[in-house]
Design a protein around this motif. Structure first.
Motif, PDB file in Angstrom:
ATOM      1  N   PRO A 164      63.430  35.294   5.780  1.00 14.05           N
ATOM      2  CA  PRO A 164      64.174  34.595   6.848  1.00 14.05           C
ATOM      3  C   PRO A 164      65.667  34.498   6.522  1.00 14.05           C
ATOM      4  CG  PRO A 164      62.199  33.361   6.222  1.00 14.05           C
ATOM      5  CD  PRO A 164      62.323  34.493   5.236  1.00 14.05           C
TER       6      PRO A 164
ATOM      7  N   GLU B  31      67.213  37.771   7.323  1.00 10.06           N
ATOM      8  CA  GLU B  31      67.368  37.941   8.767  1.00 10.06           C
ATOM      9  C   GLU B  31      68.576  37.146   9.273  1.00 10.06           C
ATOM     10  OE1 GLU B  31      64.257  36.356  11.314  1.00 10.06           O
ATOM     11  OE2 GLU B  31      64.409  38.156  12.553  1.00 10.06           O
TER      12      GLU B  31
ATOM     13  N   PRO C 164      61.456  40.659  15.598  1.00 15.23           N
ATOM     14  CA  PRO C 164      61.388  40.619  14.131  1.00 15.23           C
ATOM     15  C   PRO C 164      61.043  42.015  13.611  1.00 15.23           C
ATOM     16  CG  PRO C 164      59.901  38.984  15.126  1.00 15.23           C
ATOM     17  CD  PRO C 164      60.436  39.819  16.244  1.00 15.23           C
TER      18      PRO C 164
ATOM     19  N   GLU D  50      59.143  43.847  11.063  1.00 13.05           N
ATOM     20  CA  GLU D  50      58.162  43.715   9.972  1.00 13.05           C
ATOM     21  C   GLU D  50      58.397  44.816   8.953  1.00 13.05           C
ATOM     22  OE1 GLU D  50      56.715  44.279  13.072  1.00 13.05           O
ATOM     23  OE2 GLU D  50      56.427  42.174  13.659  1.00 13.05           O
TER      24      GLU D  50
ATOM     25  N   TYR E 166      66.067  46.953   6.275  1.00 11.66           N
ATOM     26  CA  TYR E 166      66.188  45.929   7.302  1.00 11.66           C
ATOM     27  C   TYR E 166      67.556  45.997   7.994  1.00 11.66           C
ATOM     28  CZ  TYR E 166      66.085  41.561   9.757  1.00 11.66           C
ATOM     29  OH  TYR E 166      66.115  40.638  10.778  1.00 11.66           O
TER      30      TYR E 166
ATOM     31  N   HIS F 230      64.701  34.079  14.611  1.00 14.46           N
ATOM     32  CA  HIS F 230      63.277  33.859  14.897  1.00 14.46           C
ATOM     33  C   HIS F 230      62.790  32.597  14.235  1.00 14.46           C
ATOM     34  CE1 HIS F 230      63.227  37.787  16.642  1.00 14.46           C
ATOM     35  NE2 HIS F 230      63.919  38.203  15.621  1.00 14.46           N
TER      36      HIS F 230
END
Ligand code: HEM
Length: 527
Positions: free
Chosen positions: A173, A176, A358, A360, A472, A527
């Motif tokens: 998180p 992100e 998101p 994954e 990512y 998210h």
């Protein structure tokens, strides 16, 4: 003996000589010049004898080929390392002299797959003196050089808690959030820039420092480079510290001297910063909602605070530098050949049709072109020279005996661009070489030759996290942004200006323009 101790003894000897002459029965008015003359004569004799021995057939490395001048002193190799094109020079010299190359009085570079053995646990080759903490520091570790294999394993075990699957999943998180911060940072800086362009590498540097600040200190230090810029010059100061260790460190006695001079200031400042950050983190009462590295290192209270400070520096530098530069190189290659940018976006968008969805990790790591992009950026962007010392009674590499005490390293760049390992176009960014059909039936893409994270017990502890970060961020970038170099951008000059001294330094800025893609939300989107 450490270089500064030797220099002090030298001065002492000069003082002793002067005093002896000054007060001797045969006192001469030229006592200073006589003392100086004798000291210089002694120095010249010592240098000449050492040089003669190093060039002689009695030196243990006498039969190793290489440029003769380099055999005289490690200063040559320090200079070549400092200039940032060591990997290219070594590559050319290997082509001339063969796989074994003497690059210093006691140092060799080996360009052969068999040289990976240097880094294996079975070889028991410790890191060379170039990793030693200068300035007689009490700490047991500098760039993860512990005095024994046991201490290294113990420390690595403590760190490894953070890099387990659970440890890393807590950080996702944060990754992100920081990536959305990055997107905002890019747009904001572009809006504020007079010519509407941004230095993308700088954005990546700031992103990685902020993420490492979270990972190492739970955000306690509030670095926030993406918001505030870098008024303390952390990025370039950190890079300079690595450059000094990687270049001057090849001549350890010089490193001991530099430590006391202003030019060693970058290393001092980095260590001081580590100390301040650890201090701040230890004062903070309210902990982050995830476990940071410091929480693992302080869990049993056994690690001395001096070592905490040094580990903090290693984590911040090691964790931010390589990841950000690999991403910058990936975007450089993708945007100078926009078909790759488009192909990558098509691949990622097919897996994640909603650009804000998101991402994954299990899906990301199944995307072959994304994998190819990361592998190519690593292959071309990590030309490291990681020296180790051959223990008694010597070692064999590719059947050749290497005497004990020799400093030895794999010529990583040469292996990573060798047509025997990567073919065709070994010097070009061709991510499709990693796809099932590669670049045609002749394709070679030998993953085992990639030394970007090194091998064996000292291999990068955060390899899995680093891959996760790069996949990512690149995926999120292509989903959300169009990125193109500014019109004046000179791709050839940029590529020629990529220097490496264990850290990558770019002579040219990666100036780009970014445009948010339709349907993408960035502000406050998490998210
Ligand atoms: C693309 C990203 C990265 C690359 C290419 C990379 C590369 C490497 C390499 C080549 C080494 C061996 C160094 C040597 O022997 O001198 C290493 C060690 C290390 N790396 Fe990384 N690294 C990356 C990311 C990270 C991150 C995110 C961290 C997080 C803190 C990290 C922490 C470390 C540590 C602690 C070591 C020392 C391991 C040991 O000596 O046992 N690295 N890394």
């Amino acid at each position: 003996m450490a270089g500064d101790t030797a220099a002090a003894l030298y001065l002492l000897a000069f003082g002793g000589l002067y005093t002896a002459l000054r007060y001797s029965a045969t006192f001469s008015p030229h006592v200073v010049s006589t003392s100086l003359g004798l000291t210089c004569a002694y120095t010249l004799c010592a240098c000449a004898t050492t040089a003669a021995y190093r060039l002689s057939p009695w030196h243990p490395l006498a039969d190793m080929p290489g440029p003769r001048a380099w055999h005289l002193s490690s200063l040559w190799f320090s200079y070549v390392s400092y200039k940032g094109r060591r990997h290219l020079i070594l590559d050319a010299l290997h082509a001339q002299y063969g796989p074994f190359l003497r690059v210093g009085p006691d140092t060799i570079s080996v360009n052969s797959p068999g040289a990976q053995h240097i880094y294996s646990g079975a070889a028991h080759m410790p890191k060379s003196e170039s990793y030693r903490a200068p300035g007689h520091k009490r700490q047991v570790a500098m760039f993860f050089k512990q005095p024994s294999e046991r201490l290294h394993t113990e420390r690595k075990r403590v760190w490894s808690g953070l890099f387990t699957k659970d440890g890393v999943s807590q950080l996702l998180p944060v990754l992100e959030k920081r990536t959305y911060d990055l997107l905002q940072c890019m747009e904001r800086r572009q809006a504020e820039s007079p010519d509407g362009s941004i230095d993308l590498t700088e954005c990546f540097y700031h992103w990685s420092y902020d993420f490492m600040g979270d990972m190492v200190f739970g955000g306690a230090n509030k670095l926030e480079l993406m918001k505030n810029g870098d008024p303390q010059n952390l990025i370039m100061g950190g890079k300079m510290a690595i450059v000094i260790v990687d270049s001057i460190g090849q001549t350890p006695w010089l490193m001991d001297l530099i430590w006391h001079l202003p030019v060693g200031g970058a290393v001092h400042r980095m260590l001081l910063l580590g100390a301040q950050m650890v201090h701040t983190r230890l004062q903070v009462k309210e902990q982050a909602p995830y476990r940071d590295l410091m929480s693992y290192l302080t869990a049993d209270g056994k690690i001395h605070v001096d070592d905490l400070e040094l580990d903090a520096v290693i984590a911040i530098l090691g964790g931010s530098d390589n990841t950000s530069i690999t991403m910058a190189l990936a975007v450089f290659f993708l945007t100078t050949e926009p078909r790759y940018y488009e192909q990558l976006r098509a691949e990622v968008a097919a897996a994640f049709p909603d650009p804000n969805a998101p991402l994954e990790h299990d899906t990301l790591q199944q995307l072959p072109l994304l994998e190819g992009v990361v592998m190519e950026a690593l292959r071309l962007g990590s030309p490291y020279f990681l020296p180790r010392v051959v223990p008694a009674p010597g070692a064999h590499i590719d059947g050749r005996f290497i005497p004990p005490g020799t400093v030895v390293a794999l010529a990583a760049y040469s292996q990573q661009t060798d047509p025997a390992n990567f073919y065709p176009d070994p010097l070009s960014f061709r991510p499709e070489r990693w796809l099932p059909h590669g670049l045609g039936p002749e394709t070679r893409a030998n993953k085992a030759a990639i030394a970007s994270f090194s091998f064996g017990p000292h291999a990068c502890i955060a390899k899995a996290l680093a891959y996760q970060e790069m996949r990512y961020v690149l995926a999120r970038l292509v989903l959300t942004m169009d990125i193109s170099p500014v019109v004046a951008f000179d791709a050839r000059a940029f590529r020629e200006g990529i220097l490496n001294m264990r850290t990558t330094v770019l002579e040219e800025h990666l100036m780009v323009r970014v445009h948010r893609r339709p349907g993408v939300r960035i502000e406050g989107f998490l998210h």
